[in-house]
Motif scaffolding. Structure first.
Motif, PDB file in Angstrom:
ATOM      1  N   ARG A  79       0.832  -1.214   0.000  1.00 37.36           N
ATOM      2  CA  ARG A  79       0.000   0.000   0.000  1.00 37.36           C
ATOM      3  C   ARG A  79       0.860   1.256   0.000  1.00 37.36           C
ATOM      4  O   ARG A  79       0.551   2.231  -0.681  1.00 37.36           O
TER       5      ARG A  79
ATOM      6  N   GLU B 225       0.953   4.131  -2.856  1.00 39.41           N
ATOM      7  CA  GLU B 225       0.678   5.546  -2.559  1.00 39.41           C
ATOM      8  C   GLU B 225       1.831   6.445  -3.027  1.00 39.41           C
ATOM      9  O   GLU B 225       1.604   7.496  -3.637  1.00 39.41           O
TER      10      GLU B 225
ATOM     11  N   LEU C  77       2.002  12.700   1.621  1.00 34.19           N
ATOM     12  CA  LEU C  77       1.774  11.294   1.288  1.00 34.19           C
ATOM     13  C   LEU C  77       0.967  10.640   2.401  1.00 34.19           C
ATOM     14  O   LEU C  77       1.174  10.939   3.582  1.00 34.19           O
ATOM     15  N   GLU C  78       0.085   9.745   2.008  1.00 32.88           N
ATOM     16  CA  GLU C  78      -0.682   9.028   3.025  1.00 32.88           C
ATOM     17  C   GLU C  78       0.056   7.756   3.420  1.00 32.88           C
ATOM     18  O   GLU C  78      -0.289   6.656   3.001  1.00 32.88           O
TER      19      GLU C  78
END
Ligand SMILES: Cc1ncc(COP(=O)(O)O)c(C=O)c1O
Lengths: 483, 456
Positions: A123, A127, B40-41
């Motif tokens: 993930r 991202e 950014l996550e």
């Protein structure tokens, strides 16, 4: 004084009857060897391996190690390789028994922590890339390129499109065209402009409905951000092709811009560069790839699946998957270090990596631009490429001579002769984990080197154990093992 | 952030020297519309203390086979790793350096790779080895590609069904885009069928790939396979378990042309599948077609012995699309581990280790089959692994339940061989004691109760 004790070859140090490891006595009832293993299969004599005592082995490899330059001991501005500091906490954490002691075929229920880590890493990489799906399986950047190109091939096969070509800029790393060839494509080279950008006219000229993929490195191998990446991607997409982003230079853009946001359909990471995986004298690395949702079904398997209750499992990748490219899960130890590194930095820290890497590179460039030619100009991203072409023409001193002489000053050399489009290239990448003092010392050394007598340079290095190995002889009559 | 140096003052001084006001100005080349306008996550930054706590929590949600009773194999094994291996490999001069492009600054690595290549040649009985590929599977695939490149008119690749199924899958993945035909010869009784193999090999065949001992732990009739392969003018590729060579005939001695191996057994932790070590060795005739880095001995300016990367015109950085492979970053540190391991073991240590594996796996097979729920699936000679059939056919629940008791009892075979879905593969290394094996056998023998309880 340099300690050369026990640095002869292992085979020269060997004495019959010496030994280090000793195995325990057999504690099960012993069967007759002849019965267990028929003569036909058994070796006739013991393996011809060297015989050594343990202290000798330790001294041998320890003293040999001091003949290496390394990030722990030296500034290592090897362009394109991102030789940044390798955090010691990552080493410790990757060797926790619950991480390093896992067998790849343990039942999923016994590796929930590992699967969670890998799932979360997927993930995070998605991202940072701005792309939907990630495969952690490829073992290095080049392997990621190959895997992604196989994904592209499968995608077009399913669409029923005959796309046989991959376009690669002449500034690209050698792995790009080599991977394209291994994936069965014809490679077509796209020119660069004098300042190192993609020559758009040439690109448009070569684009047709047989082009599967355009591979681009951005920031480029010249350390420049391709400003016109938007129109380039549009042109490729308009012809139905895909954009592959070589992510070797991600260190310059972490948190600043994302490949998926500038048109990339697929990319690889080099966690051994961007995310501080130690380079190990040549490897291991890893080569995770990120792709758009449309390409996700073709990724290699198995995939990590998380159910509603938060339980993780490895699942088959489905019928559209290209299949495996590597045995087992991937270079997990390297991926664990990347995970630790990303968690150590967080969103702001990742961005600061890029900022400091770019700041350091521009600073070095600013301190050298009056003494070296940097064809692409006054600014750069995380690295820049100087040319020793004028030096060569005027004094006969080559990029290699400069590189060798820098070793005498205690600095690892920059990358030389890459990219191929810059004559006498010296590619300098300081990384973010160096101080201004170190950069100043490096600058001073390089300035001094450029001023030195030609002979001093031609005969450099002067302080290392060996100097200017005869490579021609090595290749003509290869001696690749001791006998 | 822990690894940066630049203080606000440094930054100011550097920006002044560059001639820009702010760091952001250095990113002017990136068009505004593609800049990320948000953080950014990713999770917030962790201090070292917090990171260690987090990693220990994750780690605690795994059960390490290395700390349990491990009878898992299939290409990754719980062999003993002498402390010297970890000690040497944790030296920063080794693990924080890179590919020895500058020979003078890398003589340590280069000599180690030269020694590694020699050790691999000695181990396999072949002339030359490279300085590593990614893993056993991709090495097997590279060997196939090398054989195809050596006889470009021959486009057929014959692979034994008893070769590691994941290796076969990799070869299939690679070959689908290339002009080559993959023929798999079945291995229904735990080894490749000689007649079928003979029938599959023809004048179009570039190479034959077999594994010795094979995926089921059993010995193939390699002499006969070598004869058939060479009669057709094809190259014989053998995938080996390096530990087995403490006892078994070296592949070079029975006619293998190319040897590949998963080198994990040679001092590399299991670490959920990697990084491992792709070993490749071959006859000298293949050297200019070999993939990967090769280290050679030469002399320097003053005539002293030294080492360099050699035959680089095979490689991607020079030959680009015409290179023998795309590999760049390899598994250098794993090659170092293997070199230290082999130096520490020596001929006697290798022999003892192999013999312990052989004796203990025999004992384990006898011990388990005392219970008539279990039988050996194949009547074949084995080395350290063997296939057990569960006559009750409840392999998954059997193995899962054993794992819950801290016994990793074997690897179920059904996922690769549907016809063997009542079978599992067992590996016994030198680390297992008699007491371990007895406990494993008892755990499996007594599992009925547990299994029915689960299903109740
Ligand atoms: C620009 C670029 N692309 C691709 C690669 C290949 O990556 P790897 O060496 O991890 O296979 C490299 C690394 O050397 C590189 O610098």
């Amino acid at each position: 004084m340099r300690n050369q004790q026990a640095t002869q070859l292992l085979f020269e140090l060997s004495r019959p009857g010496r030994r280090a490891a000793r195995m325990p006595a057999c504690d099960v009832p012993k069967a007759d060897l002849g019965e267990l293993l028929p003569e036909q299969h058994r070796a006739k004599r013991p393996l011809p391996l060297p015989e050594l005592a343990e202290p000798d082995i330790v001294r041998h490899f320890t003293n040999l190690s001091t003949l290496n330059m390394s990030v722990d001991t030296h500034f290592y501005p090897l362009g394109s390789c991102t030789m940044k500091y390798n955090p010691k906490r990552n080493e410790r954490l990757a060797s926790l028994a619950g991480i390093a002691g896992l067998h790849p075929y343990q039942p999923d229920a016994t590796v929930q922590g590992m699967l969670q880590l890998l799932y979360e890493l997927e993930r995070m990489l998605g991202e940072i890339a701005g792309l939907e799906a990630v495969s952690l399986q490829p073992a290095a950047g080049a392997h990621g390129e190959l895997t992604a190109l196989m994904v592209a091939a499968a995608y077009f096969r399913e669409l029923g499109q005959q796309r046989t070509k991959v376009l690669v800029p002449d500034s690209a790393h050698g792995t790009n065209p080599a991977s394209a060839a291994m994936a069965g494509f014809d490679v077509v080279t796209v020119k660069s402009t004098a300042t190192g950008y993609v020559d758009q006219a040439d690109l448009v000229d070569k684009l047709d409905e047989h082009v599967a993929v355009f591979m681009i490195t951005n920031p480029s191998t010249l350390g420049m951000f391709e400003r016109r990446i938007g129109p380039i991607a549009e042109a490729v997409h308009a012809k139905g092709g895909l954009i592959y982003l070589d992510g070797a230079n991600m260190n310059a853009i972490l948190g600043i811009t994302r490949p998926g946001d500038f048109g990339a359909d697929m990319m690889h990471y080099n966690p051994h560069k961007t995310f501080s995986g130690p380079h190990g004298g040549g490897g291991p690395g890893a080569g995770p790839i990120a792709v758009t949702a449309a390409l996700a079904p073709y990724l290699p398997g198995p995939r990590i699946y998380r159910d509603e209750d938060g339980a993780f499992s490895l699942v088959d990748a489905g019928p559209r998957s290209i299949g495996r490219v590597r045995s087992f899960f991937g270079n997990v130890g390297v991926l664990v270090r990347a995970y630790c590194y990303i968690l150590t930095h967080g969103p702001d820290g990742l961005r600061q990596i890029a900022e400091n890497a770019v700041l350091n590179a521009n600073y070095v460039l600013s301190q050298l631009k009056d003494v070296v030619d940097v064809p692409q100009g006054e600014r750069c991203m995380h690295e820049f490429v100087a040319s020793a072409a004028r030096l060569k023409a005027e004094k006969g001193v080559s990029a290699m001579d400069v590189a060798k002489r820098l070793l005498d000053f205690g600095f690892h050399a920059p990358t030389v002769y890459f990219p191929l489009i810059v004559p006498e290239a010296l590619m300098i990448e300081p990384t973010e984990t160096e101080s201004k003092e170190t950069l100043d010392e490096f600058v001073a050394a390089l300035r001094q080197v450029l001023d030195e007598q030609v002979d001093t340079l031609k005969e450099a290095p002067h302080t290392t154990m060996c100097s200017r190995p005869n490579e021609v002889q090595a290749a003509r009559q290869p001696v690749v093992s001791w006998s | 952030m822990p690894y940066f140096f630049n203080t606000p003052e440094d930054r100011r001084a550097m920006l002044d020297a560059i001639g820009v006001a702010r760091v952001d100005d250095l990113f002017d080349d990136i068009p505004a519309e593609i800049k990320l306008q948000r953080p950014l996550e990713v999770p917030p930054a962790l201090s070292e203390v917090e990171l260690e706590r987090h990693m220990k929590q994750l780690s605690a949600r795994n059960t390490a086979a290395s700390e349990s009773l491990c009878f898992l194999g299939g290409g990754s094994y719980d062999h003993f790793v002498p402390a010297v291996v970890d000690h040497i490999a944790s030296r920063g001069e080794y693990y924080t350096s890179y590919t020895p492009y500058q020979a003078e600054a890398s003589q340590g690595n280069l000599q180690v790779f030269f020694e590694y290549q020699t050790l691999i040649s000695e181990l396999t009985g072949l002339d030359v080895a490279n300085s590593s590929l990614y893993d056993g599977g991709s090495a097997a695939c590279e060997a196939v590609l090398m054989a195809l490149a050596s006889q470009p008119k021959r486009r057929r690749v014959v692979v034994a069904g008893s070769v590691h199924p994941e290796y076969r899958e990799i070869i299939e993945t690679y070959l689908i885009n290339l002009d080559a035909e993959l023929v798999t010869v079945s291995a229904l009784d735990g080894g490749v069928s000689g007649d079928e193999l003979a029938a599959a090999i023809d004048v179009e065949t570039a190479c034959v790939l077999v594994q010795q001992p094979n995926f089921f732990g059993a010995l193939e009739d390699v002499d006969e396979i070598a004869r058939q392969t060479h009669e057709a003018g094809a190259a014989l590729i053998v995938a080996v378990d390096p530990i087995s060579l403490g006892l078994l005939k070296r592949p070079g001695d029975y006619g293998a042309d190319i040897v590949v191996a998963e080198g994990q057994s040679l001092g590399i932790p299991m670490q959920y599948g990697g990084p491992y070590l792709g070993i490749m060795a071959c006859r000298e005739t293949f050297i200019r077609k070999m993939p990967g880095r090769i280290t050679g001995a030469t002399v320097d300016r003053s005539g002293g012995r030294c080492f360099v990367l050699t035959l680089q015109t095979r490689e991607q950085h020079i030959r680009r699309q015409k290179a023998t492979s795309n590999i760049c970053t390899n598994q250098g540190l794993m090659a170092l581990r293997a070199a230290v391991y082999l130096a520490a073991m020596g001929p006697q240590g290798m022999r003892e280790t192999a013999e312990l594996c052989l004796q203990k796996s025999r004992y384990a097979a006898d011990r388990l089959t005392e219970n008539d729920r279990f039988e050996l699936a194949f009547d074949r000679r084995t080395f350290k692994e063997f296939v057990v059939r569960d006559r009750q056919g409840r392999v998954t629940s059997l193995l899962d339940e054993a794992a819950r008791q801290g016994v990793f009892a074997g690897v179920a075979l059904g996922r690769w061989y549907p016809e063997l879905d009542d079978c599992f593969l067992v590996a016994v290394t030198e680390k297992r004691t008699k007491a371990d094996i007895d406990r494993w056998a008892e755990c499996l023998a007594n599992s009925e109760v547990g299994a029915s309880a689960v299903h109740a």
